[in-house]
Motif scaffolding. Structure first.
Motif, mmCIF file in Angstrom:
data_model
loop_
_atom_site.group_PDB
_atom_site.id
_atom_site.type_symbol
_atom_site.label_atom_id
_atom_site.label_comp_id
_atom_site.label_asym_id
_atom_site.label_seq_id
_atom_site.Cartn_x
_atom_site.Cartn_y
_atom_site.Cartn_z
ATOM 1 N N LEU A 356 43.793 -86.625 -15.933
ATOM 2 C CA LEU A 356 42.535 -86.508 -16.655
ATOM 3 C C LEU A 356 42.457 -87.612 -17.699
ATOM 4 O O LEU A 356 43.481 -87.988 -18.282
ATOM 5 N N VAL A 357 41.250 -88.100 -17.969
ATOM 6 C CA VAL A 357 41.021 -89.090 -19.019
ATOM 7 C C VAL A 357 39.939 -88.543 -19.946
ATOM 8 O O VAL A 357 38.865 -88.130 -19.485
ATOM 9 N N ARG A 361 38.440 -86.352 -29.171
ATOM 10 C CA ARG A 361 37.358 -85.443 -29.567
ATOM 11 C C ARG A 361 37.227 -84.300 -28.574
ATOM 12 O O ARG A 361 37.046 -83.142 -28.950
ATOM 13 N N GLU A 362 37.313 -84.609 -27.280
ATOM 14 C CA GLU A 362 37.220 -83.569 -26.259
ATOM 15 C C GLU A 362 38.446 -82.663 -26.289
ATOM 16 O O GLU A 362 38.339 -81.455 -26.061
ATOM 17 N N ALA A 374 35.804 -78.220 -18.127
ATOM 18 C CA ALA A 374 34.888 -78.422 -17.009
ATOM 19 C C ALA A 374 33.471 -78.669 -17.515
ATOM 20 O O ALA A 374 32.740 -79.513 -16.979
ATOM 21 N N ALA A 375 33.050 -77.938 -18.558
ATOM 22 C CA ALA A 375 31.725 -78.158 -19.132
ATOM 23 C C ALA A 375 31.627 -79.541 -19.755
ATOM 24 O O ALA A 375 30.608 -80.232 -19.623
ATOM 25 N N LEU A 376 32.685 -79.963 -20.442
ATOM 26 C CA LEU A 376 32.705 -81.301 -21.028
ATOM 27 C C LEU A 376 32.659 -82.369 -19.938
ATOM 28 O O LEU A 376 32.013 -83.410 -20.098
ATOM 29 N N ALA A 377 33.342 -82.101 -18.824
ATOM 30 C CA ALA A 377 33.292 -83.035 -17.696
ATOM 31 C C ALA A 377 31.880 -83.117 -17.136
ATOM 32 O O ALA A 377 31.411 -84.186 -16.722
ATOM 33 N N VAL A 382 34.723 -85.919 -19.871
ATOM 34 C CA VAL A 382 36.074 -85.820 -19.317
ATOM 35 C C VAL A 382 36.013 -86.363 -17.896
ATOM 36 O O VAL A 382 35.108 -86.010 -17.137
ATOM 37 N N ARG A 383 36.969 -87.217 -17.540
ATOM 38 C CA ARG A 383 36.992 -87.788 -16.196
ATOM 39 C C ARG A 383 38.212 -87.283 -15.440
ATOM 40 O O ARG A 383 39.343 -87.410 -15.914
ATOM 41 N N GLU A 384 37.968 -86.671 -14.295
ATOM 42 C CA GLU A 384 39.048 -86.183 -13.446
ATOM 43 C C GLU A 384 39.516 -87.314 -12.529
ATOM 44 O O GLU A 384 38.716 -87.915 -11.820
ATOM 45 N N VAL A 385 40.820 -87.600 -12.554
ATOM 46 C CA VAL A 385 41.407 -88.621 -11.691
ATOM 47 C C VAL A 385 42.066 -87.976 -10.483
ATOM 48 O O VAL A 385 41.849 -88.388 -9.342
ATOM 49 N N ARG A 386 42.874 -86.957 -10.732
ATOM 50 C CA ARG A 386 43.521 -86.230 -9.635
ATOM 51 C C ARG A 386 42.685 -85.003 -9.299
ATOM 52 O O ARG A 386 42.382 -84.187 -10.168
#
Length: 409
Positions: A356-357, A361-362, A374-377, A382-386
């Motif tokens: 995750l990246v 703040r997040e 998940a809401a922040l993504a 929030v960026r999911e890599v895996r």
């Protein structure tokens, strides 16, 4: 003109606090409350910005223990008394104070900083994330009913002077602290502030009132409130301003709400800070007539990412690498491997690929379990890599009860 930033000297407190009062509208606080805050303030934790002999900026903190998801207590700094004089805006004074404060907190080994914001737009740029909401509501008790118990509940109510019941109420508060993230363990000396009856707090209402709920001689709950009488051509339409309500079990809790809803000559109960999952919402006969809405509550800043993430347990087992962005506190930047479960966690630096990246703040927003990663993504923060890492982290960071901070900071 040059502005000097320095740690407060005890002899400067009155002038420093007057600068704070001016920044918040210029109304002088009641002397009794002012004197207590002065007594509670540790000058070594306070920063002043001075233009010659004039106080033009203030920032302070108190060292508390705060409950995190799972019931553990973590050392944190309660940030408070932040202001910049209107004559000295746009000069970088606030940024300088925030920079100095976070450097100090890191040196003191306090991994978290929390605050409640007078203006929510201010603190995001310093790495604070909105970590909880608070419930604001006004229950129309002329139309809304609370259910009567199906059988005798054994609860008796007793009205007392708040000062006479202070120790009893504080003991109940202390028992509730471990049950909800965001609640703060009271430090010695802070108890009188919770019942102080300053004139600016009344705004036409009565003195603070206290009612205890008792069972078999034991106090199992209490409420603090003010009564604001009012009348119109149709008759009485007074309101109650709820300050506190805590109970050790659901029966006592419901009894206190029934009491408040049934006070003569009143037609509403107003509250400005209750948890968003407050159970009264499942007791009322008509939720639409309660004017319930949410307000931003607790803001959290991870001062030391590794220590803070390792200080709390997690709802489910997790093992993931988080890449953290933190330009304001660059010691936090980089990749961290977080491994933990309900018993505890370890968080260490790693060179492994990120799952995750996100920014600090997040992380602060999600830390208390009330804001979903998940809401922040979904907001692109929030960026999911895996694949799957976001779901794993969102569940693990969560809390069974909503975070909430009722303590005056």
């Amino acid at each position: 003109m040059s502005v000097e930033l320095r740690v407060l000297e005890a002899s400067e407190w009155d002038q420093w606090y007057e600068g704070l009062e001016q920044a918040f509208g210029g109304v002088r606080q009641a002397q009794e409350k002012r004197d207590l805050i002065k007594e509670l303030t540790d000058p070594a934790r306070a920063i002043g910005a001075w233009d010659g002999s004039v106080s033009v900026g203030t920032a302070g903190s108190f060292g508390f223990d705060v409950t995190v998801p799972g019931g553990s207590a973590v050392r944190m700094a309660g940030v408070t008394e932040v202001s910049v004089a209107s004559t000295h805006r746009r000069r970088g004074i606030l940024t300088s104070m925030m920079r100095r404060q976070l450097d100090d907190l890191r040196e003191w080994g306090e991994p978290l900083a929390i605050l409640t914001a007078s203006e929510p737009a201010i603190y995001g740029r310093f790495g604070y994330g909105t970590a909880s909401w608070q419930l604001v509501a006004e229950i129309d008790t002329s139309r809304v009913r609370f259910p009567e118990p199906e059988r005798p509940d054994g609860i008796t109510l007793r009205k007392v002077k708040p000062m006479d019941a202070l120790d009893i109420c504080e003991a109940i508060y202390a028992r509730k602290v471990p049950e909800r993230p965001g609640m703060i363990a009271r430090l010695p000396g802070w108890e009188p502030l919770q019942i102080m009856d300053a004139s600016e707090d009344k705004a036409g209402a009565s003195d603070l009132q206290c009612v205890l709920a008792e069972r078999d001689g034991e106090t199992v709950g209490y409420t603090l409130f003010r009564n604001r009488p009012a009348w119109d051509n149709a008759g009485p339409k007074g309101s109650l301003q709820l300050t506190d309500l805590y109970a050790l079990d659901p029966v006592a809790y419901a009894a206190l709400w029934r009491f408040l809803a049934g006070i003569d000559l009143t037609s509403s109960i107003r509250m400005e800070n209750r948890p968003v999952d407050d159970p009264w919402q499942h007791l009322v006969s008509d939720i639409r007539r309660c004017d319930a809405r949410i307000w931003d509550g607790l803001y959290v800043r991870l001062v030391d990412v590794g220590t803070a993430l390792a200080a709390r347990p997690y709802r489910t087992a997790l093992d993931l690498v988080i890449e953290v962005e933190d330009a304001f506190c660059p010691w936090n930047e980089g990749r961290w491997r977080l491994s933990g479960d309900t018993k505890g966690a370890v968080c260490e630096r790693t060179a492994d690929a990120a799952d995750l990246v996100l920014s600090v703040r997040e992380l602060g927003a999600a830390y208390m379990g009330g804001i979903s990663l998940a809401a922040l993504a979904g907001a692109g923060r929030v960026r999911e890599v895996r694949e799957g890492a976001l779901t794993e982290a969102s569940i693990a960071f969560g809390s069974d009860v909503a975070p909430w901070v009722p303590h005056n900071i």
